[in-house]
Design a protein around this motif. Structure first.
Motif, PDB file in Angstrom:
ATOM      1  N   TRP A   1     -28.887 -29.995   7.302  1.00  0.00           N
ATOM      2  CA  TRP A   1     -28.408 -31.382   7.273  1.00  0.00           C
ATOM      3  C   TRP A   1     -27.618 -31.637   5.990  1.00  0.00           C
ATOM      4  O   TRP A   1     -28.097 -31.326   4.896  1.00  0.00           O
TER       5      TRP A   1
ATOM      6  N   VAL B   1     -24.797 -34.699   4.208  1.00  0.00           N
ATOM      7  CA  VAL B   1     -24.248 -36.051   4.346  1.00  0.00           C
ATOM      8  C   VAL B   1     -23.108 -36.232   3.353  1.00  0.00           C
ATOM      9  O   VAL B   1     -23.237 -35.840   2.180  1.00  0.00           O
TER      10      VAL B   1
ATOM     11  N   ALA C   1     -22.397 -42.827   4.284  1.00  0.00           N
ATOM     12  CA  ALA C   1     -23.053 -43.634   5.320  1.00  0.00           C
ATOM     13  C   ALA C   1     -23.008 -45.090   4.861  1.00  0.00           C
ATOM     14  O   ALA C   1     -23.240 -45.366   3.688  1.00  0.00           O
TER      15      ALA C   1
ATOM     16  N   ASN D   1     -29.263 -42.977  -2.168  1.00  0.00           N
ATOM     17  CA  ASN D   1     -29.399 -42.120  -0.984  1.00  0.00           C
ATOM     18  C   ASN D   1     -30.659 -42.416  -0.148  1.00  0.00           C
ATOM     19  O   ASN D   1     -30.758 -41.979   0.984  1.00  0.00           O
TER      20      ASN D   1
ATOM     21  N   LEU E   1     -30.405 -44.103   3.534  1.00  0.00           N
ATOM     22  CA  LEU E   1     -30.232 -43.415   4.811  1.00  0.00           C
ATOM     23  C   LEU E   1     -31.522 -42.690   5.191  1.00  0.00           C
ATOM     24  O   LEU E   1     -32.099 -41.953   4.380  1.00  0.00           O
TER      25      LEU E   1
ATOM     26  N   PRO F   1     -25.048 -37.971  13.013  1.00  0.00           N
ATOM     27  CA  PRO F   1     -23.798 -38.701  12.776  1.00  0.00           C
ATOM     28  C   PRO F   1     -23.658 -39.904  13.725  1.00  0.00           C
ATOM     29  O   PRO F   1     -24.054 -39.819  14.882  1.00  0.00           O
TER      30      PRO F   1
ATOM     31  N   TRP G   1     -31.458 -41.872  13.861  1.00  0.00           N
ATOM     32  CA  TRP G   1     -30.788 -42.330  12.643  1.00  0.00           C
ATOM     33  C   TRP G   1     -31.353 -43.681  12.237  1.00  0.00           C
ATOM     34  O   TRP G   1     -32.026 -44.347  13.034  1.00  0.00           O
TER      35      TRP G   1
ATOM     36  N   ILE H   1     -22.191 -43.056   9.872  1.00  0.00           N
ATOM     37  CA  ILE H   1     -22.975 -42.024   9.171  1.00  0.00           C
ATOM     38  C   ILE H   1     -22.175 -40.730   9.279  1.00  0.00           C
ATOM     39  O   ILE H   1     -22.018 -40.175  10.377  1.00  0.00           O
ATOM     40  N   GLU H   2     -21.634 -40.319   8.159  1.00  0.00           N
ATOM     41  CA  GLU H   2     -20.897 -39.051   8.145  1.00  0.00           C
ATOM     42  C   GLU H   2     -21.867 -37.956   7.719  1.00  0.00           C
ATOM     43  O   GLU H   2     -21.972 -37.622   6.543  1.00  0.00           O
ATOM     44  N   SER H   3     -22.598 -37.482   8.711  1.00  0.00           N
ATOM     45  CA  SER H   3     -23.559 -36.410   8.417  1.00  0.00           C
ATOM     46  C   SER H   3     -23.280 -35.248   9.354  1.00  0.00           C
ATOM     47  O   SER H   3     -22.567 -35.404  10.345  1.00  0.00           O
TER      48      SER H   3
END
Ligand code: ZN
Length: 429
Positions: free
Chosen positions: A58, A60, A63, A80, A83, A89, A124, A147-149
């Motif tokens: 995982w 990130v 987000a 952080n 999140l 994502p 999420w 969420i850019e994960s």
């Protein structure tokens, strides 16, 4: 080590978004490598480790939640903990009734961000202070949630440092590296363990020391799986965690309350005039759960300063660099170092024959030493003492423990044990 040096690592490591896996775990281990030459190792996604499977990796980059006007209401880059760990994502617009189900706050700790994860169920979410929750509720939607994960095939990263001693027998020292920005839970343990390893590296030791830096639970399970035969030989361990808080010292006993590690911890804390609480072994806790399992049975204890579960800042954004001070960490390093000195004093013997008794008369042992021995409390004959020591010398018990269990001075136990080594009935570990 000095407080400045500890502060430097606290500041550099605190902001990193650690988790079970990911680049920030690698970065954290690389920073700790400046303190002690940790070997960084990887276990691939999908690998079976006993009943568990190494998860996807995982990572990130960003987000946030924006209101109708594009105003950011919550941002991962600010903290952080906002999140939920392992969030998948997301890029969508939604109204309040949809969004609210994904927001977590604590009614007990309204002014802190709670720490939440969803490791083994793809989901999420965002965590926030109660006030922030109310602000979003009162803002105009629809809300843009991004969420850019990434959750991809990758690795679980862990670290290991091995200090070879004169004996092949080992002491396990384990800490976990999987929490994002919390200072007492996780980070303080990582720092104490690294500096302790550096201190132990400098000295010649009797025992070998195995230091592991792993994500909690899955990492410890994977480590046990990969090092099964080595770990089966280890009888004592320490899990270093929550060692930098404002509150009292405490120690969690190993599963066998009579094990030497527990009395040594008590002796160490008392000799430094440190008041402490005692927590009996419990199956709730950290990685001692894995090391104490039936296949390994390692007596694993923890010295803590503001033990996990026990302090109100636990698992929230209030467990931060105001809560943890470098002087507390420095004292914890000193305590653990003193404890190692006690462990180094252990003298352990093991009978070479496990099945039934030796025939002592055939070895000319009984008549040669002869007569009966009168102890102050117990009326042991010399052959009684020999039988007791052979019976107790299981390769795990320190002679100090044997001496207190049978009520004979340690010097006598030592003398007889050494005699039995000469006679090839015992070996020294
Ligand atoms: Zn925790």
């Amino acid at each position: 080590m000095n407080k400045k040096e500890i502060d430097l690592y606290l500041k550099q490591l605190f902001p990193l978004n650690r988790s079970l896996t990911g680049d920030n775990n690698r970065k954290s281990l690389k920073l700790l490598k400046q303190i002690i030459d940790i070997k960084i190792k990887e276990i691939p996604t999908g690998k079976k480790v006993y009943d568990w499977t190494i998860p996807k990796e995982w990572n990130v980059t960003d987000a946030y939640i924006k209101d109708k006007y594009g105003e950011k209401l919550i941002s991962f880059t600010k903290n952080n903990l906002h999140l939920v760990g392992y969030s998948v994502p997301v890029n969508k617009k939604m109204n309040w009734s949809q969004l609210r189900k994904k927001l977590h706050y604590s009614n007990k700790r309204k002014s802190s961000i709670p720490y939440r994860t969803s490791y083994y169920h793809e989901d999420w979410g965002f965590c926030l202070k109660k006030k922030q929750y109310e602000q979003i509720r009162d803002s105009e939607g629809p809300f843009k949630v991004v969420i850019e994960s990434s959750l991809k095939k990758g690795n679980l990263t862990y670290g290991e440092y091995f200090k070879k001693g004169r004996s092949k027998r080992e002491i396990l020292i384990s800490t976990y590296i999987c929490h994002p920005s919390m200072a007492n839970d996780c980070l303080s343990g990582m720092i104490v363990t690294s500096f302790l390893a550096r201190e132990i590296k400098k000295i010649k030791t009797k025992w070998s020391y195995r230091f592991v830096f792993i994500p909690e639970t899955i990492g410890a399970i994977a480590y046990c799986n990969l090092n099964e035969n080595k770990l089966k030989k280890i009888d004592a361990g320490l899990v270093i965690t929550t060692v930098g808080g404002k509150g009292l010292y405490g120690y969690k006993q190993s599963w066998d309350r009579n094990h030497q590690i527990n009395s040594d911890i008590e002796k160490t804390l008392s000799s430094l005039n440190i008041k402490f609480k005692t927590y009996p072994f419990s199956i709730r806790g950290s990685d001692e759960r894995q090391y104490s399992s039936q296949g390994f049975k390692i007596n694993t204890a923890s010295i803590t300063k503001d033990k996990y579960f026990e302090y109100k800042e636990y698992h929230t954004s209030a467990d931060n660099l105001k809560f943890v001070k470098s002087e507390n960490i420095a004292l914890s390093i000193k305590i653990y170092k003193e404890l190692i000195k006690e462990i180094e004093k252990w003298e352990i013997f093991e009978t070479k024959m496990k099945n039934c008794e030796y025939m002592l008369s055939r070895r000319n042992l009984y008549p040669k030493i002869g007569g009966s021995y009168k102890a102050t409390k117990n009326e042991y004959t010399m052959s009684d003492l020999i039988q007791w020591i052979l019976f107790m010398s299981d390769g795990k018990k320190n002679i100090e423990k044997i001496s207190s269990d049978i009520g004979i001075e340690m010097t006598k136990v030592r003398r007889i044990s050494k005699l039995l080594v000469k006679k090839k009935l015992l070996k020294e570990i």
